[in-house]
Design a protein around this motif. Structure first.
Motif, mmCIF file in Angstrom:
data_model
loop_
_atom_site.group_PDB
_atom_site.id
_atom_site.type_symbol
_atom_site.label_atom_id
_atom_site.label_comp_id
_atom_site.label_asym_id
_atom_site.label_seq_id
_atom_site.Cartn_x
_atom_site.Cartn_y
_atom_site.Cartn_z
ATOM 1 N N LEU A 250 0.826 -1.217 0.000
ATOM 2 C CA LEU A 250 0.000 0.000 0.000
ATOM 3 C C LEU A 250 0.857 1.262 0.000
ATOM 4 O O LEU A 250 0.525 2.251 -0.657
ATOM 5 N N GLN A 251 1.968 1.236 0.694
ATOM 6 C CA GLN A 251 2.855 2.397 0.680
ATOM 7 C C GLN A 251 3.490 2.572 -0.700
ATOM 8 O O GLN A 251 3.684 3.696 -1.152
ATOM 9 N N THR A 252 3.769 1.480 -1.376
ATOM 10 C CA THR A 252 4.265 1.549 -2.758
ATOM 11 C C THR A 252 3.181 2.118 -3.662
ATOM 12 O O THR A 252 3.445 2.992 -4.500
ATOM 13 N N ILE A 253 1.968 1.651 -3.495
ATOM 14 C CA ILE A 253 0.837 2.131 -4.303
ATOM 15 C C ILE A 253 0.634 3.633 -4.105
ATOM 16 O O ILE A 253 0.282 4.347 -5.044
ATOM 17 N N ALA B 271 -8.800 -3.211 -16.080
ATOM 18 C CA ALA B 271 -8.962 -2.620 -14.750
ATOM 19 C C ALA B 271 -9.028 -3.646 -13.632
ATOM 20 O O ALA B 271 -8.425 -3.463 -12.578
ATOM 21 N N GLY B 272 -9.776 -4.706 -13.816
ATOM 22 C CA GLY B 272 -9.960 -5.658 -12.731
ATOM 23 C C GLY B 272 -11.021 -5.174 -11.764
ATOM 24 O O GLY B 272 -11.810 -4.286 -12.066
ATOM 25 N N GLN B 273 -11.018 -5.748 -10.594
ATOM 26 C CA GLN B 273 -12.062 -5.476 -9.600
ATOM 27 C C GLN B 273 -11.710 -4.295 -8.706
ATOM 28 O O GLN B 273 -10.595 -3.788 -8.725
ATOM 29 N N TYR B 274 -12.668 -3.896 -7.897
ATOM 30 C CA TYR B 274 -12.486 -2.866 -6.878
ATOM 31 C C TYR B 274 -13.482 -3.218 -5.786
ATOM 32 O O TYR B 274 -14.558 -2.634 -5.691
ATOM 33 N N GLY B 275 -13.130 -4.233 -5.018
ATOM 34 C CA GLY B 275 -14.085 -4.767 -4.059
ATOM 35 C C GLY B 275 -15.290 -5.279 -4.819
ATOM 36 O O GLY B 275 -15.161 -5.934 -5.845
ATOM 37 N N ALA B 276 -16.454 -4.945 -4.336
ATOM 38 C CA ALA B 276 -17.690 -5.358 -4.998
ATOM 39 C C ALA B 276 -18.151 -4.327 -6.018
ATOM 40 O O ALA B 276 -19.248 -4.431 -6.553
ATOM 41 N N CYS C 107 -4.875 -4.611 -1.742
ATOM 42 C CA CYS C 107 -5.774 -3.622 -2.361
ATOM 43 C C CYS C 107 -7.213 -3.843 -1.895
ATOM 44 O O CYS C 107 -7.926 -2.893 -1.570
ATOM 45 N N ARG C 108 -7.626 -5.098 -1.871
ATOM 46 C CA ARG C 108 -9.007 -5.421 -1.489
ATOM 47 C C ARG C 108 -9.277 -5.061 -0.036
ATOM 48 O O ARG C 108 -10.365 -4.619 0.313
ATOM 49 N N LEU C 109 -8.265 -5.208 0.822
ATOM 50 C CA LEU C 109 -8.450 -4.987 2.259
ATOM 51 C C LEU C 109 -7.932 -3.640 2.744
ATOM 52 O O LEU C 109 -7.881 -3.408 3.947
ATOM 53 N N THR C 110 -7.560 -2.757 1.824
ATOM 54 C CA THR C 110 -6.987 -1.479 2.234
ATOM 55 C C THR C 110 -7.876 -0.739 3.241
ATOM 56 O O THR C 110 -9.095 -0.679 3.069
ATOM 57 N N PRO C 111 -7.277 -0.178 4.272
ATOM 58 C CA PRO C 111 -8.058 0.660 5.176
ATOM 59 C C PRO C 111 -8.235 2.083 4.639
ATOM 60 O O PRO C 111 -8.833 2.922 5.300
#
Length: 171
Positions: free
Chosen positions: A96-99, A151-156, A130-134
């Motif tokens: 996440l810090q890289t992102i 793109a792929g997913q973004y949670g639901a 990515c899915r669990l990011t706070p």
């Protein structure tokens, strides 16, 4: 440590912003139309082992940054806000810090993020981070795409990811 919360408007509805003494600890786009529903606060309280107190106005600066972002300005939230990373540990935090360093309008694949975060071959772990990011939106996990560029997913809500990518591609 004290925790407090407020809500910030987004095009997807109001989002829960939780702050510690060290900075923002969680920014959560609700899966429901009402982000104040008790289960959302219960979930965050369980993660923090503490019940955040309401603090109207705590998210004012964040709300202004979000308004600028959704107006098409290339906002880097990490340049304006202090982040409290306590809800993300180990490789997930590194990912996440890289992102957070991916620039406005740019994308990286899950594999590229894994490599930059120090674990080549950990693309699936990047996807989990990515899915669990706070930190929805303010850590730009939407800028992480599949290796084929899709793109792929973004949670639901893959439509939210497409919205954010489109917003940044026109900025």
């Amino acid at each position: 440590m004290t925790f407090r919360y407020d809500f910030a408007p987004t095009p997807f509805g109001d989002a829960l912003a939780v702050f510690s003494d060290e900075g923002i600890v969680r920014f959560d786009l609700s899966e429901s139309d009402d982000p104040s529903v008790p289960w959302l606060l219960e979930n965050v309280s369980g993660q923090l082992h503490s019940v955040p107190e309401p603090d109207p106005g705590a998210a004012d600066e964040l709300a202004h940054l979000l308004a600028d972002y959704f107006d098409g300005d290339a906002v880097r939230f990490d340049e304006h806000l202090r982040f409290d990373w306590r809800l993300s540990t180990g490789f997930a935090r590194a990912a996440l810090q890289t992102i957070s360093t991916i620039e406005w309008g740019q994308t990286l694949s899950y594999g590229e993020v894994a490599m930059l975060a120090g674990r080549p071959g950990a693309a699936r772990a990047v996807g989990t981070a990515c899915r669990l990011t706070p930190f929805s939106v303010i850590v730009p996990v939407h800028r992480v795409v599949r290796s084929d560029g899709s793109a792929g997913q973004y949670g639901a809500h893959p439509e939210r990811k497409r919205f954010l990518l489109d917003l940044e591609s026109h900025g």
